[in-house]
Each structure stands twice: as structure tokens, then as C-alpha cells.
Enzyme design. Structure first.
Site, short mmCIF file in Angstrom:
data_model
loop_
_atom_site.label_atom_id
_atom_site.label_comp_id
_atom_site.label_asym_id
_atom_site.label_seq_id
_atom_site.Cartn_x
_atom_site.Cartn_y
_atom_site.Cartn_z
N ASN A 11 0.54 -1.04 -0.03
CA ASN A 11 0.33 -0.01 -0.17
C ASN A 11 0.72 1.02 0.37
OD1 ASN A 11 -1.55 2.08 0.49
ND2 ASN A 11 -2.93 1.46 2.82
N TRP A 12 1.17 1.51 -1.06
CA TRP A 12 2.02 3.22 -1.38
C TRP A 12 1.55 4.08 -0.45
CZ3 TRP A 12 5.06 3.61 -6.32
CH2 TRP A 12 5.51 2.36 -6.87
N LYS A 13 0.28 4.08 -0.25
CA LYS A 13 -0.82 5.37 0.25
C LYS A 13 0.17 6.59 -0.85
CE LYS A 13 0.01 3.31 4.47
NZ LYS A 13 0.47 3.01 6.49
N HIS A 95 -9.72 1.46 5.08
CA HIS A 95 -8.99 1.46 6.30
C HIS A 95 -8.54 2.78 7.16
CE1 HIS A 95 -4.44 2.28 6.92
NE2 HIS A 95 -3.87 1.42 5.99
N GLU A 97 -6.86 4.29 8.29
CA GLU A 97 -6.49 6.00 7.81
C GLU A 97 -7.87 6.35 7.07
OE1 GLU A 97 -2.62 5.16 5.80
OE2 GLU A 97 -2.09 4.88 7.31
N GLU A 165 -5.20 -5.10 10.58
CA GLU A 165 -4.05 -3.31 11.13
C GLU A 165 -4.54 -2.93 11.98
OE1 GLU A 165 -2.25 -2.54 6.72
OE2 GLU A 165 -4.32 -1.56 7.02
N GLY A 171 2.59 2.45 10.43
CA GLY A 171 3.99 3.56 10.18
C GLY A 171 4.30 3.43 11.81
N SER A 210 4.02 -1.87 10.30
CA SER A 210 4.92 -2.37 10.77
C SER A 210 5.27 -3.26 9.87
CB SER A 210 5.54 -1.59 12.80
OG SER A 210 4.93 -0.78 12.32
N GLY A 231 2.51 -1.05 4.47
CA GLY A 231 2.43 0.35 3.80
C GLY A 231 3.96 0.58 3.45
N GLY A 232 4.77 1.11 4.15
CA GLY A 232 6.46 2.12 4.35
C GLY A 232 7.24 0.95 3.79
P1 13P Z 1 2.66 0.22 7.80
O1 13P Z 1 3.51 -1.19 6.90
O2 13P Z 1 3.59 1.74 7.08
O3 13P Z 1 3.00 0.20 9.04
O4 13P Z 1 1.60 0.82 7.00
C1 13P Z 1 0.36 0.04 7.35
C2 13P Z 1 -0.38 -0.07 6.23
O5 13P Z 1 -1.26 0.71 7.05
C3 13P Z 1 -0.74 -0.51 4.64
O6 13P Z 1 -2.05 -0.61 4.51
#
Ligand code: 13P
Length: 247
Positions: A11-13, A95, A97, A165, A171, A210, A231-232
Site C-alpha cells: 500500500n503506497w498510500k 483502511h 486512515e 491492521e 507506521g 510495521s 505500507g512504508g
Molecule cells: P506500515 O507498514 O507503514 O506500518 O503501514 C501499514 C498499512 O497501513 C498498510 O495498509
């Protein structure tokens, strides 16, 4: 029903420009498709270019959100049908977020899932508790309620996955213990079996929050973990590949 291969989705956000497509091309050039299905979910404006760049490879492309209607007067929004038209095969929905920043409820997420199914997209539906909810001992209740409320009956027999999640792990560099992950995944599995019968036994339950090369093997081999939503660490091809290889 046969158990699907694990799914590792990036997920590149809100990260990535045209130059970032090279990372996706590098992933597609090195991935061994036998072990897992691999997907990258870039910002919507990159979906078309990424799906063209990855054509003929095993890496799937997904969106990060979609509207619940197919078209209409919704300035700034993108529909599931549009994502599919641009080349996406999957879409992340619900998600945390988006649940937090845009007040998406389980009902809204369920409508978005229906739209994704109409468009032929495979949804990845996210659930997870906040730190306050975990500390109050409400994790299993919250997650079970989210699973029940966010997954509409139309998913019966359709390919989809659920991503657990924990909000506090996203993050933050923090991850739950393996026991905590397994406890929640078991509760999600029980709920999926109650909702979808035999199909519920095979739906991949991804872990997200994470995930990085150093912890991926332990998490991916935990019981009832059917992949990861990253994510990251999905932004750099070598990190994402290291996670995929940890399977
Ligand atoms: P991180 O891997 O950056 O913690 O993000 C997780 C995430 O929200 C994937 O959708």
C-alpha cells in the site's frame, strides 16, 4: 475450496510519482510467482501507468479506495469501475486512515465493497483496533464487529481478503506479539466461517502494521496469517522483495 496462495500487497498510500514506477518494475522482475500473489496499490493516478508497465508480469495492481457509486456528482472521488477500467484488479477498502480521516463507517465500507464486486475488483477489507480499544480489552469485539459490518453478503463465493491492521501498529514501528496476532486472526477466521461457511475457511487474512524485512518471516508464518499488507516497506523494491521472500 482450495486455500489460495498468500497475498503480499504493498500500500503506497499517498506516495509515489511516475519515477516510482521503476520500483514496481524491479519487484515484478524479481518476484517468484509460485510462492505468493503480489500486488502493489499505488495512488489512483498511477494505476493506469503501473498496470501498463507490469503487463505480462505476475504482479497485480490495486487501488487504495473507491466510491460506493459507479459514477455521478462526487467531485474528487474515483469509482471502482474507474479503477478497473484503468487496469486495477484489486482495491483496499476500509483502511483505518480512511475510517479515521473521512469517518468511513462499516456501512460505508460495505457499500464500497459491493461497488468493488460489481466492478470485478477483488477487495482487501481492512479492520483493526485503536490503542485505546486494545487497552480497554475490546480488541476482539471491535474487530469482530468490523468484519461483520464491512463484509456484505455479495462476497459469498467471491475472491477477497481481510487485512487485520491494528491502528497503533501502522507506521509506528510497533508490532503486536505473535500471540496477539494469532488471537485476532483466529477470531476473524471464526467470524468468516460463521458468515461464509466453507468459503470462510479459505479467505486469506493478511496482517498489516510495521511489517518489514526483519519481522516478516515470523509474522507470515504465524497461524492463520495468509499474507501481509505492507505500507512504508513496500515503497522500496528491495525491502518489499525481502518481505515477499520471507514467506
Ligand atoms: P506500515 O507498514 O507503514 O506500518 O503501514 C501499514 C498499512 O497501513 C498498510 O495498509
Amino acid at each position: 475450496m482450495t486455500t489460495p496462495r498468500p497475498l503480499i500487497a504493498g500500500n503506497w498510500k499517498m506516495n509515489g510519482l511516475a519515477a516510482s514506477l521503476d520500483e514496481a518494475i524491479e519487484v515484478a522482475g524479481s518476484v517468484r510467482p509460485v510462492d505468493a500473489r503480489v500486488a502493489i496499490c499505488p495512488p489512483a493516478v498511477l494505476i493506469h501507468r503501473m498496470s501498463e508497465a507490469l503487463k505480462g508480469t505476475s504482479v497485480l495492481v490495486g487501488g487504495q479506495d473507491a466510491h460506493w457509486d459507479d459514477r455521478g456528482a462526487f467531485t474528487g472521488d474515483v469509482s471502482a469501475e474507474m479503477l478497473a477500467d484503468a487496469g486495477a484488479q484489486m482495491v483496499i477498502l476500509g483502511h483505518s486512515e480512511r475510517r479515521a480521516a473521512y469517518r468511513e463507517t462499516d456501512e460505508i465500507v460495505a457499500r464500497k465493497v459491493e461497488a468493488a464486486v460489481r466492478a470485478g475488483l477483488e477487495p482487501i477489507v481492512c479492520v483493526g483496533e485503536t490503542l485505546a480499544e486494545r487497552e480497554a480489552g475490546d480488541t476482539l469485539d471491535i474487530v469482530t464487529r468490523q468484519v461483520r459490518g464491512s463484509l456484505p453478503p455479495v462476497l459469498a463465493g467471491k475472491p477477497f481478503s481481510v487485512a487485520y491492521e491494528p491502528v497503533w501498529a501502522i507506521g509506528s514501528g510497533l508490532t503486536p506479539t505473535i500471540d496477539q496476532i494469532e488471537e485476532v486472526h483466529r477470531a476473524i477466521r471464526d467470524t468468516l466461517e460463521k458468515m461464509f461457511g466453507d468459503h470462510g475457511r479459505t479467505i486469506p487474512i493478511l496482517y498489516g502494521g510495521s511489517v518489514k524485512p526483519s519481522n516478516a518471516a515470523e509474522i507470515l508464518h504465524a497461524s492463520e496469517v495468509g499474507g501481509a499488507l505492507v505500507g512504508g516497506a513496500s515503497l522500496k523494491a528491495q525491502d518489499f522483495l525481502a518481505i515477499i521472500r520471507a514467506l
